[in-house]
Design a protein around this motif. Structure first.
Motif, mmCIF file in Angstrom:
data_model
loop_
_atom_site.group_PDB
_atom_site.id
_atom_site.type_symbol
_atom_site.label_atom_id
_atom_site.label_comp_id
_atom_site.label_asym_id
_atom_site.label_seq_id
_atom_site.Cartn_x
_atom_site.Cartn_y
_atom_site.Cartn_z
ATOM 1 N N ALA A 208 0.808 -1.217 0.000
ATOM 2 C CA ALA A 208 0.000 0.000 0.000
ATOM 3 C C ALA A 208 0.844 1.271 0.000
ATOM 4 N N GLU A 209 1.872 1.300 0.824
ATOM 5 C CA GLU A 209 2.698 2.509 0.930
ATOM 6 C C GLU A 209 3.437 2.793 -0.368
ATOM 7 N N THR A 210 4.014 1.749 -0.971
ATOM 8 C CA THR A 210 4.723 1.936 -2.233
ATOM 9 C C THR A 210 3.754 2.317 -3.339
ATOM 10 N N ALA A 211 2.563 1.740 -3.327
ATOM 11 C CA ALA A 211 1.546 2.087 -4.324
ATOM 12 C C ALA A 211 1.151 3.554 -4.207
ATOM 13 N N ALA A 212 1.031 4.048 -2.979
ATOM 14 C CA ALA A 212 0.715 5.462 -2.768
ATOM 15 C C ALA A 212 1.840 6.350 -3.302
ATOM 16 N N ASP A 213 3.086 5.919 -3.097
ATOM 17 C CA ASP A 213 4.235 6.676 -3.613
ATOM 18 C C ASP A 213 4.209 6.727 -5.135
ATOM 19 N N VAL A 214 3.913 5.578 -5.756
ATOM 20 C CA VAL A 214 3.864 5.518 -7.217
ATOM 21 C C VAL A 214 2.738 6.400 -7.752
ATOM 22 N N THR A 215 1.609 6.389 -7.062
ATOM 23 C CA THR A 215 0.490 7.247 -7.474
ATOM 24 C C THR A 215 0.905 8.708 -7.438
ATOM 25 N N GLN A 216 1.571 9.088 -6.357
ATOM 26 C CA GLN A 216 2.043 10.469 -6.222
ATOM 27 C C GLN A 216 3.042 10.801 -7.336
ATOM 28 N N GLU A 217 3.973 9.888 -7.581
ATOM 29 C CA GLU A 217 4.995 10.113 -8.606
ATOM 30 C C GLU A 217 4.373 10.186 -9.997
ATOM 31 N N THR A 218 3.332 9.395 -10.228
ATOM 32 C CA THR A 218 2.653 9.413 -11.525
ATOM 33 C C THR A 218 2.106 10.793 -11.835
ATOM 34 N N PHE A 219 1.417 11.393 -10.864
ATOM 35 C CA PHE A 219 0.819 12.705 -11.112
ATOM 36 C C PHE A 219 1.865 13.825 -11.103
ATOM 37 N N ILE A 220 2.926 13.641 -10.348
ATOM 38 C CA ILE A 220 4.021 14.612 -10.401
ATOM 39 C C ILE A 220 4.633 14.622 -11.796
ATOM 40 N N ASN A 221 4.918 13.418 -12.321
ATOM 41 C CA ASN A 221 5.485 13.324 -13.671
ATOM 42 C C ASN A 221 4.519 13.850 -14.728
ATOM 43 N N ALA A 222 3.244 13.530 -14.549
ATOM 44 C CA ALA A 222 2.245 13.995 -15.508
ATOM 45 C C ALA A 222 2.168 15.524 -15.508
ATOM 46 N N TYR A 223 2.217 16.118 -14.335
ATOM 47 C CA TYR A 223 2.147 17.575 -14.262
ATOM 48 C C TYR A 223 3.386 18.220 -14.894
ATOM 49 N N ARG A 224 4.544 17.640 -14.612
ATOM 50 C CA ARG A 224 5.788 18.196 -15.154
ATOM 51 C C ARG A 224 5.838 18.124 -16.675
ATOM 52 N N HIS A 225 5.219 17.090 -17.228
ATOM 53 C CA HIS A 225 5.268 16.883 -18.682
ATOM 54 C C HIS A 225 3.899 17.125 -19.327
ATOM 55 N N PHE A 226 3.079 17.900 -18.653
ATOM 56 C CA PHE A 226 1.704 18.123 -19.106
ATOM 57 C C PHE A 226 1.658 18.728 -20.506
ATOM 58 N N GLU A 227 2.602 19.622 -20.812
ATOM 59 C CA GLU A 227 2.616 20.287 -22.108
ATOM 60 C C GLU A 227 2.935 19.327 -23.250
ATOM 61 N N GLN A 228 3.501 18.167 -22.911
ATOM 62 C CA GLN A 228 3.904 17.218 -23.949
ATOM 63 C C GLN A 228 2.748 16.341 -24.423
ATOM 64 N N PHE A 229 1.647 16.366 -23.679
ATOM 65 C CA PHE A 229 0.497 15.564 -24.086
ATOM 66 C C PHE A 229 -0.179 16.214 -25.281
ATOM 67 N N ARG A 230 -0.284 15.451 -26.375
ATOM 68 C CA ARG A 230 -0.827 15.997 -27.621
ATOM 69 C C ARG A 230 -2.123 15.323 -28.054
ATOM 70 N N GLY A 231 -2.636 14.417 -27.234
ATOM 71 C CA GLY A 231 -3.894 13.777 -27.577
ATOM 72 C C GLY A 231 -3.767 12.625 -28.551
ATOM 73 N N ASP A 232 -2.530 12.135 -28.783
ATOM 74 C CA ASP A 232 -2.360 10.980 -29.666
ATOM 75 C C ASP A 232 -2.959 9.723 -29.040
ATOM 76 N N SER A 233 -3.003 9.678 -27.730
ATOM 77 C CA SER A 233 -3.666 8.599 -27.003
ATOM 78 C C SER A 233 -4.597 9.249 -25.981
#
Length: 221
Positions: free
Chosen positions: A69-94
């Motif tokens: 559970a704890e590691t899963a929570a960390d991964v969830t946090q890291e997922t959204f951190i990475n998504a926010y940092r690279h938000f401009e790179q999302f172009r809607g291809d998927s």
């Protein structure tokens, strides 16, 4: 362990209870990104909606992949951190969901590699609730028509599935989670994993057979 509703991502503080993402928001993200006119406030609003819509789903994928559970929570946090940092790179291809699943899946694989290198074995506690998006692998909310024996059997089956899912190879575990638990299409799984459609179907078939084999002693008992 639930992921906290209120998080800090860099300089952005957001409360995931404030917005709800609609299908139109997913389209507007890609359109706004392509136009290059995403204002800071709009970016935050769209990202808040993203977290509200997908936080639990990403957590569940990470939990099933890692069994902790704890590691899963960390991964969830890291997922959204990475998504926010690279938000401009999302172009809607998927789709947005596929993009987030890909980030989370790669982070989980990295965690598993690190765990293997350290030669640490983490077991999944049978006393810990195994959350799912649709309660597929955990105790279902009882209604008046359910006998106590039925509830107990369902609870035990959920625990057996959860425990044996973690015994699968990571590449097999990923297939079962994405297809059978998160209900992604074959095409979406191809986008998340980078595999061809025949490879996805073949790996999923092998994964299901392996899981069935692991569950056989319990089912026969």
């Amino acid at each position: 362990m639930a992921v906290k509703e209120l998080k800090l991502l860099g300089s952005l503080v957001y409360d995931s209870r404030t917005t709800v993402m609609t299908p139109a928001d997913s389209i507007s993200i890609a359109a706004a990104q392509r136009s290059g006119v995403v204002a800071v406030a709009d970016k935050r609003r769209l990202f808040d909606s993203l977290v509200t819509e997908y936080e639990r789903k990403i957590y569940n994928v990470a939990y099933r992949m890692l069994g902790d559970a704890e590691t899963a929570a960390d991964v969830t946090q890291e997922t959204f951190i990475n998504a926010y940092r690279h938000f401009e790179q999302f172009r809607g291809d998927s789709s947005i969901s596929t993009w987030l699943y890909r980030i989370a899946s790669n982070l989980c694989k990295n965690k598993l590699k690190q765990r293997k290198r350290r030669q640490q074995f983490e077991t999944h506690s049978l006393d810990e609730t195994f959350e799912t998006e649709d309660d597929y692998l955990t105790t279902q909310v009882a209604d008046s028509s359910q006998a106590p024996e039925t509830i107990i059997r369902r609870k035990e089956l959920g625990r057996q599935i959860a425990e044996n899912l973690l015994k699968l190879k990571p590449e097999f575990r990923e297939m079962v989670i994405l297809r059978d638990l998160q209900h992604l299409t074959y095409e979406q799984i191809c986008e998340v994993t980078g595999l061809s459609l025949p490879a996805v179907k073949s790996r999923l078939l092998r994964a299901r057979r392996e899981l069935q084999k692991l569950l056989l002693p319990y089912l026969r008992g």
